[in-house]
Design a protein around this motif. Structure first.
Motif, mmCIF file in Angstrom:
data_model
loop_
_atom_site.group_PDB
_atom_site.id
_atom_site.type_symbol
_atom_site.label_atom_id
_atom_site.label_comp_id
_atom_site.label_asym_id
_atom_site.label_seq_id
_atom_site.Cartn_x
_atom_site.Cartn_y
_atom_site.Cartn_z
ATOM 1 N N PRO A 1 2.685 1.203 9.285
ATOM 2 C CA PRO A 1 3.696 0.162 9.070
ATOM 3 C C PRO A 1 4.728 0.535 8.005
ATOM 4 C CG PRO A 1 1.545 -0.557 8.256
ATOM 5 C CD PRO A 1 1.317 0.680 9.052
ATOM 6 N N LEU A 2 4.308 1.267 6.975
ATOM 7 C CA LEU A 2 5.259 1.668 5.942
ATOM 8 C C LEU A 2 6.216 2.733 6.465
ATOM 9 C CD1 LEU A 2 2.817 1.678 2.910
ATOM 10 C CD2 LEU A 2 4.800 0.182 3.195
ATOM 11 N N ALA A 3 5.709 3.668 7.243
ATOM 12 C CA ALA A 3 6.596 4.666 7.848
ATOM 13 C C ALA A 3 7.610 3.991 8.761
ATOM 14 C CB ALA A 3 5.774 5.689 8.631
ATOM 15 N N ASP A 4 7.175 2.978 9.507
ATOM 16 C CA ASP A 4 8.079 2.296 10.431
ATOM 17 C C ASP A 4 9.186 1.533 9.704
ATOM 18 O OD1 ASP A 4 6.573 3.285 12.490
ATOM 19 O OD2 ASP A 4 5.486 1.416 12.872
ATOM 20 N N GLU A 5 8.941 1.126 8.479
ATOM 21 C CA GLU A 5 9.957 0.435 7.686
ATOM 22 C C GLU A 5 10.833 1.407 6.902
ATOM 23 O OE1 GLU A 5 10.782 -2.716 7.516
ATOM 24 O OE2 GLU A 5 9.198 -3.548 8.764
ATOM 25 N N MET B 1 5.896 -7.105 5.966
ATOM 26 C CA MET B 1 6.445 -6.108 5.036
ATOM 27 C C MET B 1 7.966 -6.236 5.018
ATOM 28 S SD MET B 1 4.616 -3.780 3.290
ATOM 29 C CE MET B 1 3.276 -3.351 4.389
ATOM 30 N N ARG B 2 8.543 -6.310 3.839
ATOM 31 C CA ARG B 2 10.001 -6.386 3.731
ATOM 32 C C ARG B 2 10.476 -5.351 2.717
ATOM 33 N NH1 ARG B 2 11.724 -9.083 -0.867
ATOM 34 N NH2 ARG B 2 10.062 -10.140 -2.050
ATOM 35 N N LEU B 3 11.720 -4.931 2.891
ATOM 36 C CA LEU B 3 12.324 -3.967 1.972
ATOM 37 C C LEU B 3 13.276 -4.689 1.034
ATOM 38 C CD1 LEU B 3 13.246 -0.969 4.317
ATOM 39 C CD2 LEU B 3 11.099 -1.429 3.122
ATOM 40 N N ARG B 4 13.293 -4.231 -0.201
ATOM 41 C CA ARG B 4 14.286 -4.707 -1.170
ATOM 42 C C ARG B 4 14.672 -3.561 -2.078
ATOM 43 N NH1 ARG B 4 12.128 -4.929 -6.107
ATOM 44 N NH2 ARG B 4 9.978 -5.612 -6.467
ATOM 45 N N PRO B 5 15.863 -3.623 -2.685
ATOM 46 C CA PRO B 5 16.252 -2.558 -3.613
ATOM 47 C C PRO B 5 15.247 -2.428 -4.756
ATOM 48 C CG PRO B 5 18.138 -3.927 -3.055
ATOM 49 C CD PRO B 5 16.931 -4.634 -2.504
ATOM 50 N N ALA B 6 14.934 -1.214 -5.104
ATOM 51 C CA ALA B 6 14.027 -0.975 -6.233
ATOM 52 C C ALA B 6 14.781 -1.112 -7.537
ATOM 53 C CB ALA B 6 13.410 0.418 -6.122
ATOM 54 N N SER B 7 14.055 -1.422 -8.602
ATOM 55 C CA SER B 7 14.648 -1.552 -9.934
ATOM 56 C C SER B 7 13.740 -0.867 -10.941
ATOM 57 C CB SER B 7 14.818 -3.022 -10.303
ATOM 58 O OG SER B 7 13.546 -3.629 -10.524
ATOM 59 N N GLY B 8 14.245 -0.738 -12.159
ATOM 60 C CA GLY B 8 13.451 -0.113 -13.204
ATOM 61 C C GLY B 8 12.128 -0.816 -13.446
ATOM 62 N N GLY C 1 5.056 0.492 -0.773
ATOM 63 C CA GLY C 1 5.714 1.736 -0.426
ATOM 64 C C GLY C 1 7.035 1.880 -1.147
ATOM 65 N N PHE C 2 7.548 3.094 -1.169
ATOM 66 C CA PHE C 2 8.811 3.402 -1.841
ATOM 67 C C PHE C 2 9.485 4.537 -1.093
ATOM 68 C CE2 PHE C 2 10.916 6.388 -4.829
ATOM 69 C CZ PHE C 2 11.941 5.572 -5.296
ATOM 70 N N ALA C 3 10.811 4.468 -0.974
ATOM 71 C CA ALA C 3 11.583 5.565 -0.389
ATOM 72 C C ALA C 3 12.904 5.676 -1.124
ATOM 73 C CB ALA C 3 11.820 5.343 1.106
ATOM 74 N N SER C 4 13.378 6.911 -1.250
ATOM 75 C CA SER C 4 14.664 7.176 -1.891
ATOM 76 C C SER C 4 15.301 8.394 -1.252
ATOM 77 C CB SER C 4 14.468 7.424 -3.392
ATOM 78 O OG SER C 4 15.651 7.948 -3.972
ATOM 79 N N PRO C 5 16.625 8.392 -1.063
ATOM 80 C CA PRO C 5 17.295 9.593 -0.558
ATOM 81 C C PRO C 5 17.174 10.773 -1.504
ATOM 82 C CG PRO C 5 18.732 7.664 -0.432
ATOM 83 C CD PRO C 5 17.562 7.287 -1.267
ATOM 84 N N VAL D 1 7.512 -4.373 0.251
ATOM 85 C CA VAL D 1 6.711 -5.405 -0.414
ATOM 86 C C VAL D 1 5.962 -6.210 0.639
ATOM 87 C CG1 VAL D 1 6.802 -7.375 -1.981
ATOM 88 C CG2 VAL D 1 8.440 -5.509 -2.240
ATOM 89 N N ASP D 2 4.665 -6.472 0.396
ATOM 90 C CA ASP D 2 3.889 -7.258 1.359
ATOM 91 C C ASP D 2 4.089 -8.756 1.131
ATOM 92 O OD1 ASP D 2 2.265 -8.028 -0.779
ATOM 93 O OD2 ASP D 2 0.612 -6.692 -0.238
ATOM 94 N N GLY D 3 3.398 -9.565 1.915
ATOM 95 C CA GLY D 3 3.577 -11.010 1.849
ATOM 96 C C GLY D 3 3.175 -11.628 0.533
ATOM 97 N N GLU D 4 2.383 -10.904 -0.252
ATOM 98 C CA GLU D 4 1.947 -11.410 -1.555
ATOM 99 C C GLU D 4 2.790 -10.837 -2.701
ATOM 100 O OE1 GLU D 4 -2.186 -10.608 -1.898
ATOM 101 O OE2 GLU D 4 -2.733 -11.858 -0.178
ATOM 102 N N GLY D 5 3.850 -10.123 -2.343
ATOM 103 C CA GLY D 5 4.754 -9.581 -3.354
ATOM 104 C C GLY D 5 4.320 -8.263 -3.958
#
Length: 283
Positions: free
Chosen positions: A81-85, A1-8, A61-65, A53-57
């Motif tokens: 796993p999503l809570a941990d990220e 699982m990796r995090l990246r900035p969300a977009s429209g 999950g989503f988080a925002s302040p 995002v998982d290994g297959e793209g």
């Protein structure tokens, strides 16, 4: 699982997470993807957050302040796993992160607590069952008239009634909105009624029929000096009847669990607690 900035471009996938959560919690979605999107937009939009995002793209999950309240959406099968990220990411960006979750999701609650969040307060979704029968009759206090309201007629006076005369935002869980933000919220409500006494605004009720077909009372506000005369109950019933006329299949509203006066009012017209929503904070 990796995090990246969300977009429209992630909006549809993020909104689908909110729908999937409700299906896992209730067996069906009570909000549409568009309604999940309204909630996200009100807190600053998808691009304010990150996606996991998982290994297959695939977005899991989503988080925002957020603006007033942080947001956390997660594939129900991957809570830990999503809570941990996502929760450490949120805590780094919020002086105090405030998150809401369904009170029956024990796995998510455990994950929140494991990451140092504590239960602050609860709110209830109330619904009126068919077994409650017809809506009770009520009468407006002497000298008060209620009429349908159209946005743009006298918005500044109504905004002042809600946030100054009725001190609506002083209740926990009620958001303070400036005039433009309030107008934007009200554009989603088809049922708007203003009570006046001597030409002066003294009460307000606003509601909508959700995409699920259920009616929802968004706001009920009575000027502090007008309370204790039955105006709140009369306005509530007025709004509920209007939602029924609009074809609502079921009537709902939200209330803070600690607001005993409001709970008493809502129960007096047949509303019952349907679900608990728990608010957690990082402190």
């Amino acid at each position: 699982m990796r995090l990246r900035p969300a977009s429209g471009g992630d909006r549809d996938a993020v909104c689908a997470l909110g729908v999937a959560e409700e299906i896992a919690w209730f067996g069906e979605a009570i909000s549409s993807a568009d309604e999940v999107g309204e909630w996200i937009d009100e807190e600053g939009g998808v691009a304010r957050g990150v996606v996991a995002v998982d290994g297959e793209g695939r977005i899991r999950g989503f988080a925002s302040p957020g603006g007033r309240q942080a947001q956390f959406l997660a594939d129900p099968a991957l809570t830990d796993p999503l809570a941990d990220e996502l929760l450490p990411w949120l805590r780094e960006r919020c002086e105090v992160a405030e998150l809401m979750t369904f009170g029956g999701d024990s796995a998510r609650i455990a994950a929140f607590e494991r990451h140092g969040l504590r239960h602050l307060r609860s709110s209830f979704l109330l619904a009126r069952p068919a077994s409650a029968g017809p809506l009770p009759e009520s009468e407006l206090p002497a000298g008060v008239e209620v009429a349908p309201y159209r946005l743009g007629d006298d918005d500044e006076a109504v905004h002042r009634l809600i946030y100054v005369d009725a001190a609506w935002a002083s209740e926990p869980g009620h958001a303070e909105r400036d005039l433009e933000a309030w107008r934007e919220t009200m554009t989603h409500c088809e049922s708007l009624f203003l009570a006046r006494a001597g030409g002066r605004p003294v009460g307000w009720v606003a509601g909508r029929v959700l995409d699920s077909g259920r009616g929802f009372v968004n706001t009920l506000a009575v000027a502090i000096g007008e309370r204790g005369r039955g105006l709140g109950r009369a306005l509530l019933l007025h709004g509920l009847r209007d939602l029924q006329r609009a074809g609502a299949e079921g009537l709902t509203l939200g209330v803070e669990a600690a607001n005993e006066a409001a709970l008493g009012l809502y129960r007096s017209v047949g509303m019952e607690v349907e679900s608990e929503w728990r608010i957690y904070v990082s402190r």
